[in-house]
Design a protein around this motif. Structure first.
Motif, short mmCIF file in Angstrom:
data_model
loop_
_atom_site.label_atom_id
_atom_site.label_comp_id
_atom_site.label_asym_id
_atom_site.label_seq_id
_atom_site.Cartn_x
_atom_site.Cartn_y
_atom_site.Cartn_z
N GLY B 53 0.79 -1.16 -0.15
CA GLY B 53 0.06 0.01 0.02
C GLY B 53 0.82 1.24 -0.18
O GLY B 53 0.27 2.35 -0.27
N ALA B 55 3.77 1.66 2.37
CA ALA B 55 4.71 2.00 3.68
C ALA B 55 5.97 0.72 3.55
O ALA B 55 6.82 0.73 4.19
CB ALA B 55 3.92 2.22 4.89
N PHE B 57 5.39 -2.29 5.17
CA PHE B 57 5.65 -2.87 6.57
C PHE B 57 5.48 -4.23 6.23
O PHE B 57 4.62 -4.94 5.52
CB PHE B 57 4.41 -2.39 7.39
CG PHE B 57 4.68 -2.70 8.94
CD1 PHE B 57 5.58 -2.09 9.69
CD2 PHE B 57 3.95 -3.74 9.25
CE1 PHE B 57 5.64 -2.42 11.00
CE2 PHE B 57 4.20 -4.07 10.78
CZ PHE B 57 5.09 -3.59 11.61
N GLY B 83 -5.96 5.49 -4.37
CA GLY B 83 -6.18 6.88 -4.60
C GLY B 83 -5.02 7.66 -4.99
O GLY B 83 -5.04 8.61 -5.49
N TYR B 167 -9.15 10.97 -0.96
CA TYR B 167 -7.88 10.21 -1.06
C TYR B 167 -7.26 10.14 0.31
O TYR B 167 -6.90 8.96 0.55
CB TYR B 167 -6.79 11.26 -1.72
CG TYR B 167 -5.27 10.97 -1.54
CD1 TYR B 167 -4.95 9.71 -2.34
CD2 TYR B 167 -4.69 11.71 -0.82
CE1 TYR B 167 -3.54 9.61 -2.17
CE2 TYR B 167 -3.17 11.46 -0.71
CZ TYR B 167 -2.69 10.28 -1.37
OH TYR B 167 -1.33 10.04 -1.20
N GLU B 172 -4.61 4.52 6.54
CA GLU B 172 -5.63 3.23 7.26
C GLU B 172 -6.46 3.70 8.41
O GLU B 172 -7.67 3.32 8.76
CB GLU B 172 -4.45 2.17 7.68
CG GLU B 172 -3.38 2.55 8.55
CD GLU B 172 -2.46 1.64 8.82
OE1 GLU B 172 -2.55 0.53 8.28
OE2 GLU B 172 -1.62 1.81 9.80
N ASN B 206 -4.69 -4.29 5.37
CA ASN B 206 -3.78 -4.59 4.14
C ASN B 206 -3.93 -4.13 2.70
O ASN B 206 -5.42 -4.30 2.36
CB ASN B 206 -3.43 -6.16 4.03
CG ASN B 206 -2.31 -6.51 5.08
OD1 ASN B 206 -2.50 -7.63 5.36
ND2 ASN B 206 -1.46 -5.78 5.17
N THR B 210 -1.18 -6.89 -1.47
CA THR B 210 -0.39 -7.69 -0.34
C THR B 210 -1.40 -8.75 -0.33
O THR B 210 -0.98 -9.97 -0.12
CB THR B 210 -0.70 -6.66 1.05
OG1 THR B 210 0.16 -5.23 0.75
CG2 THR B 210 0.34 -7.37 1.76
N GLY B 387 0.49 11.25 7.16
CA GLY B 387 1.31 10.98 6.10
C GLY B 387 1.05 11.96 4.86
O GLY B 387 1.85 12.21 3.78
N LEU B 388 -0.31 12.35 4.62
CA LEU B 388 -0.51 13.03 3.60
C LEU B 388 0.40 14.32 3.48
O LEU B 388 0.90 14.68 2.62
CB LEU B 388 -2.03 13.42 3.50
CG LEU B 388 -2.58 14.22 2.30
CD1 LEU B 388 -4.12 13.74 1.81
CD2 LEU B 388 -2.45 15.61 2.28
#
Ligand SMILES: Cc1cc2nc3c(=O)[nH]c(=O)nc-3n(C[C@H](O)[C@H](O)[C@H](O)COP(=O)(O)O)c2cc1C
Ligand code: SF4
Ligand code: FES
Lengths: 163, 425
Positions: B53, B55, B57, B83, B167, B172, B206, B210, B387-388
């Protein structure tokens, strides 16, 4: 409380019951129900938002705050068809601006406005995940790929005929 | 090497019968009958699969965290919000191989002890939502989903939930807020969704890709998967390639392919034989790469080392006709529109960046504006809530760094704003 049968047909009320029953937490049904009501009524009126809140059993503010947050939900009437032109980078470098200009001219409206015949509302949207077929335009739920200034007319025509 | 795209060229690929032809729903009964939940998690851990997605992880670690939290119920959420501008690879999996996603979700549910799954799909994919709903009905009718799956005693059901054009709902925690029927705005992390997720219960979120990687891992083993791609970033990756290339599209390649190879060997090279100028390798949120970086490997680590990021693998390729300032303006308008408005640096800062770019493109900018832009970017990056905001400034900072001359071409040699000059004269 207004009964759903006063605003919606029996079939529509049943569909709304079905949507609600999919969720253990009834508030999770807000967005799906608003999608559904908008698909029937074209936009989300104050009356509809109040109705959905009472139908679910949440404070009115819960449906109003959701309806005003999301780009795809409309609290004001829009044209019968929503013309959504992607303006993000991959479409931009493939001529999206020209497509937008052609649409403006053909519909005689600016972005955000509805054509005089009430058929089309023109909006710009962000990437709609069709960058491999840029420039992309979505009309209602139909994706049009590789749209050009020349194909704009034909595409709109197919919606005019649907009326 | 076709793992994720193994089914997409079959006739009627989304139908369960097409999926069953090629070992579809073989991994699920194997997990349910022959493996404990811990063994399933171990297999995913051995594969070293990293989240697709954005990151990166480790998926096995995420599942392990969720499995250790003993509170019930737990949830699996498939993030199909897709998005990030330039990304269209999840759409391919959703439309062409929905059962691979459902099988991965059911296996994830068994592994962590969840009985309920949601697929949060962006509102702009109505066809994808219908395909997923049909696939769920087919899977239920053959007991791959629902109560007592294949008589194993394990229950798992999936609901498709459509977004509505935001977006930020791909992040998450904002996704979870949206799923709870609220405005999709990010929550503070920690606590992470694996402990405090949907309805404050343990939740694994997820990405589509993934989850679609899970069944092949269970079938062939984690060690097999770990041997593909690079040591730190195993497996294949779906790269969405768009912009000025001959054949834009989704390419499944071992992680770590170089930008050059992706463009020139797979996507047909540059269109009209123009020269390559730049690429955003991870969508709008990534820093651009220039010509000198064509040999950078497109994986999480190599791109981070190059000062950019893989993100969702959205490679937007630009040729020498592109005005990098205009390109940056397009991307910043996107972030300005999508900022959820919760925190000031992102909400206000992006507005000001866009205004300054407007003025530079209007021929009213000054060289001092570039320093001002970098200053605002620094503020946004270091103080944004989620994060945006953090990533939104990457296109600005990287284009000023690598294409400063293009900004200067718009600016000319003015030291004060044209409007100021006009006012003074
Ligand atoms: C602004 C923003 C947008 C995001 N959009 C998406 C998205 O559309 N799809 C997605 O899978 N992850 C997206 N993510 C990443 C998710 O927050 C999360 O890390 C991911 O869904 C976890 O799944 P994974 O571990 O399988 O990658 C986004 C993150 C941010 C900060
Ligand atoms: S960084 Fe932007 S998107 Fe994230 S919380 Fe702040 S305003 Fe919202
Ligand atoms: S940029 Fe237009 S569809 Fe992606």
């Amino acid at each position: 409380m207004m009964k759903s049968t006063e605003i919606f047909s029996a079939r529509e009320s049943k569909e709304m019951e079905d949507i609600l029953s999919r969720y253990e937490a009834s508030a999770s049904a807000i967005l799906p129900l608003l999608h559904y009501v908008q698909s029937i009524q074209g936009h989300l009126s104050e009356e509809a938002l109040t109705f959905v809140a009472e139908f679910i059993g949440v404070p009115h503010v819960r449906t109003f705050e959701v309806a005003t947050y999301y780009t795809m939900l409309f609290t004001e009437p829009v044209g019968r068809h929503l013309v959504q032109v992607c303006r993000n980078l991959s479409c931009h470098v493939n001529g999206a601006e020209n497509v937008l200009e052609a649409l403006k001219k053909e519909l005689g409206v600016d972005v955000g406005k509805t054509s005089d015949d009430g058929l089309f509302t023109l909006v710009e949207v962000e990437c709609i995940g069709a960058c491999d077929h840029a420039p992309a335009v979505m009309i209602d739920e139909d994706l049009h790929r590789k749209v050009s200034e020349d194909s704009v007319n034909r595409i709109l025509g197919s919606y005019r005929e649907k009326v | 090497m076709k793992i994720l795209t193994r089914n997409i060229n079959r006739p009627n690929p989304a139908h369960i019968d097409s999926y069953l032809v090629n070992e579809g729903y073989v991994a699920l009964p194997r997990a349910l009958n022959d493996m404990t939940p811990e063994e399933v998690i171990d297999e995913v851990r051995f594969s070293r699969l990293r989240g697709r997605g954005g990151a990166g992880f480790p998926a096995g670690m995420k599942w392990d965290f969720a499995s250790r939290d003993t509170r019930k119920p737990k949830y699996i959420i498939c993030n199909a919000d897709e998005g990030e501008p330039g990304t269209f690879k999840d759409r391919v999996l959703i439309e062409k191989d929905p059962h691979a996603i459902l099988e991965g979700m059911a296996i994830a549910g068994y592994a962590v002890g969840a009985e309920k799954g949601f697929i949060y799909i962006r509102g702009e994919y109505p066809e994808g939502a219908r395909i997923l709903e049909r696939a769920i009905a087919q899977a239920e009718s053959r007991s791959f989903l629902g109560k007592n799956i294949l008589n194993s005693g394990f229950d798992f059901s999936v609901t498709v939930h459509r977004g509505a054009g935001a977006y930020i709902c791909g992040e998450e925690t904002a996704l979870i807020e949206s799923l709870e029927g609220k405005r999709g705005q990010s929550r503070i992390r920690p606590p992470f969704p694996v402990n405090v997720g949907y309805r404050n219960h343990p939740t694994v979120v997820n990405n589509v890709e993934t989850l679609a990687s899970v069944a092949p891992i269970i079938l062939r083993g984690g060690a097999w998967y770990a041997g593909i791609g690079t040591v730190e970033c195993p497996g294949t990756k779906l790269y969405s390639v768009s912009g000025h290339v001959v054949r834009p599209g989704v390419y499944e390649l071992p992680m770590g392919v170089t930008l050059r190879e992706l463009i020139f060997e797979h996507a047909g090279g540059m269109r009209d034989n123009r020269a390559f100028k730049a690429a955003f390798p991870g969508g709008a949120s990534s820093s651009c790469l220039d010509e000198s970086e064509l040999d950078v490997r497109l994986d999480f680590n190599a791109l981070a080392a190059a000062g950019s990021m893989l993100g969702s693998g959205a490679v937007m390729v630009l040729d020498d006709t592109t005005d990098m300032v205009k390109a940056t303006h397009v991307l910043i308008k996107f972030f300005e529109h999508e900022s959820c408005g919760k925190c000031t640096p992102c909400r206000e800062g992006l507005f000001w960046i866009r205004r300054i770019l407007d003025s530079i493109l209007d021929g009213k900018g000054t060289e001092a504006d570039l320093d001002l832009l970098l200053d605002i970017c620094d503020g946004i990056q270091s103080t944004s809530f989620c994060g945006l905001g953090e990533a939104s400034v990457n296109p600005v900072v990287s284009t000023i760094k690598k294409f400063r001359h293009e900004y200067m071409a718009h600016i000319g040699n003015r030291v004060t704003r044209r409007t100021d000059v006009e006012a003074a004269s």
